[in-house]
Write an enzyme that holds these catalytic residues in place. Structure first.
Site, PDB file in Angstrom:
ATOM      1  CG  ASP A 286      -1.245 -19.753   4.106  1.00 50.98           C
ATOM      2  OD1 ASP A 286      -0.594 -19.368   5.100  1.00 50.98           O
ATOM      3  OD2 ASP A 286      -0.753 -20.486   3.238  1.00 50.98           O
TER       4      ASP A 286
ATOM      5  CE  LYS B 204       1.822 -18.082   1.716  1.00 59.25           C
ATOM      6  NZ  LYS B 204       1.178 -19.291   2.208  1.00 59.25           N
TER       7      LYS B 204
ATOM      8  CG  ASP C 252      -7.304  -3.412   4.001  1.00 61.35           C
ATOM      9  OD1 ASP C 252      -8.284  -3.204   4.739  1.00 61.35           O
ATOM     10  OD2 ASP C 252      -7.214  -2.959   2.851  1.00 61.35           O
TER      11      ASP C 252
ATOM     12  CE1 TYR D 235      -3.164  -2.899   0.287  1.00 62.37           C
ATOM     13  CE2 TYR D 235      -4.201  -1.685   2.057  1.00 62.37           C
ATOM     14  CZ  TYR D 235      -4.212  -2.739   1.166  1.00 62.37           C
ATOM     15  OH  TYR D 235      -5.266  -3.617   1.159  1.00 62.37           O
TER      16      TYR D 235
END
Ligand code: NAD
Length: 352
Positions: free
Chosen positions: A222, A189, A246, A126
């Protein structure tokens, strides 16, 4: 004698103005005197001033140090950058805090969820560093990728720095201590993005050493999604980079009854901006249908920040009572009340 506070107020777009008016009205009954400095950002500012984020908005927040904001529409896929992202970056509002707690009476599949999502707000994908297909920068990166990227790709850069990660991790651990929380779970991740997300974990781990009274753990995003859906009660404070933060905060809002009840705040070193997690819900504009709870709970966070903890607790209790009774609540809570009717019910509880 009550103190008087000066707060910047941004009504926003879509359903924002009706929700902001409701919050202003309800806060009048808390007995706290607030002088609102109203400024416009978003679609209305674009029409009037030709700019979605006029300078006077930033000046006002910098001066007053505290702001309450309605949601702002971001046109998808056009040249306009998100006002929300720009505000966070301009004002260095680096910590986004989103408490997710189940209020009895709310329709949800879960029980006993009470967690807080703390999201780094200034970098990651972002950061707004993007290159169009065939731009010089895109061509340069594609050439460096050794055939891993198609030549017609657009490229977004994902910066994760030690500086910003340390700042958000320290914020999260300090927040945990201040709020009597027990555990911080960092989420990335890092098995795939070894440098960026790997750095995030590495720095969080290092900061955690200074807070031995708080349990620290790491999860892959995940797996975290599945864990949150299956056993959200195991989690306390979640600490995430911008993009995962987010997404996970909307997931967590879903656990506790939806966007209608999910409040938030963006903290920086100088200023704080309080806003609901939800967007401008433009299809409901003018219908007075959408739930005012999220923005009202954001306002309770603001009262707490202003040092008006007792009044904040009283307001939260009044909101909780109306939700628990379930008689005068908006559609998302299973009722058919208009949002201003729900607000009047909250005022009744607040002033009884
Ligand atoms: P949204 O949050 O506006 O609405 C999605 C759906 O959630 C709505 O259709 C509605 O069903 C429900 N919802 C939202 N707020 C609710 C409330 N208070 N009470 C009950 N139900 C509620 O998300 P979107 O449609 O993806 O986004 C609309 C616009 O808002 C976009 O332009 C987006 O960029 C912007 N946005 C702004 C902010 C912000 O200002 N902080 C945050 C998210 C999205």
């Amino acid at each position: 004698m009550n103190k008087k506070y000066k707060v910047t107020l941004i009504p926003g777009d879509g359903t924002g103005p009706e929700l902001v008016n409701i919050v202003k009205h309800v806060l009048e009954y808390t007995g706290i005197e607030i002088e609102w400095e109203e400024v416009e950002a978003g679609e209305s500012a674009l029409e009037k001033y030709g700019d979605v984020l006029p300078q006077n908005v930033l000046d006002s927040i910098r001066k007053n140090k505290v702001a309450l904001k309605g949601p702002i529409t971001t046109p998808v896929g056009t040249g306009f950058r998100s006002v929300n992202v720009a505000l966070r970056q301009e004002l260095n509002l680096y910590a986004c805090v989103r408490p997710c707690k189940i209020y009895p009476g709310v329709k949800t599949r879960y029980e006993n969820v009470d967690l807080v999502v703390i999201r780094e707000n200034t970098e990651d994908l972002y950061a707004g560093v993007e290159f169009k297909p065939f731009s010089e920068e895109a061509k340069y990166i594609i050439q460096k990728s050794n055939g891993k990227i198609f030549e017609d790709a657009a490229i977004s850069i994902k910066p994760i720095s030690t500086t910003a990660t340390r700042r958000i991790a320290e914020f999260a651990f300090n927040y945990a201590i201040k709020k009597g929380r027990k555990k911080v779970t960092a989420v990335t991740k890092a098995n795939i993005m070894k440098y960026t997300d790997g750095l995030f974990f590495e720095v969080c781990r290092d900061v955690a050493k200074n807070f031995p009274q708080i349990e620290y753990e790491e999860k892959l995003v995940d797996n975290m999604c599945m864990q949150l859906v299956q056993k959200p009660e195991l989690y306390d404070v979640l600490l995430l980079p911008n993009l995962y933060g987010d997404i996970i905060s909307d997931l967590c809002a879903g656990l506790v009854g939806g966007l209608g009840v999910a409040p938030g705040a963006n903290y920086g070193d100088g200023c704080v901006l309080f806003e609901a997690v939800h967007g401008s819900a433009p299809k409901y504009k003018g219908l007075n249908k959408v739930n005012p709870t999220a923005l009202l709970l954001s306002a309770t966070m603001m009262l707490e920040y202003l040092g008006e903890t007792e009044k904040a607790i009283k307001l939260e209790r009044a909101i909780a009572e109306v939700i628990r009774e379930g008689k005068v609540v908006t559609y998302d809570l299973g009722g058919n009340a208009k949002n201003y009717e729900m607000a009047e019910e909250i005022i009744k509880k607040l002033t009884k």
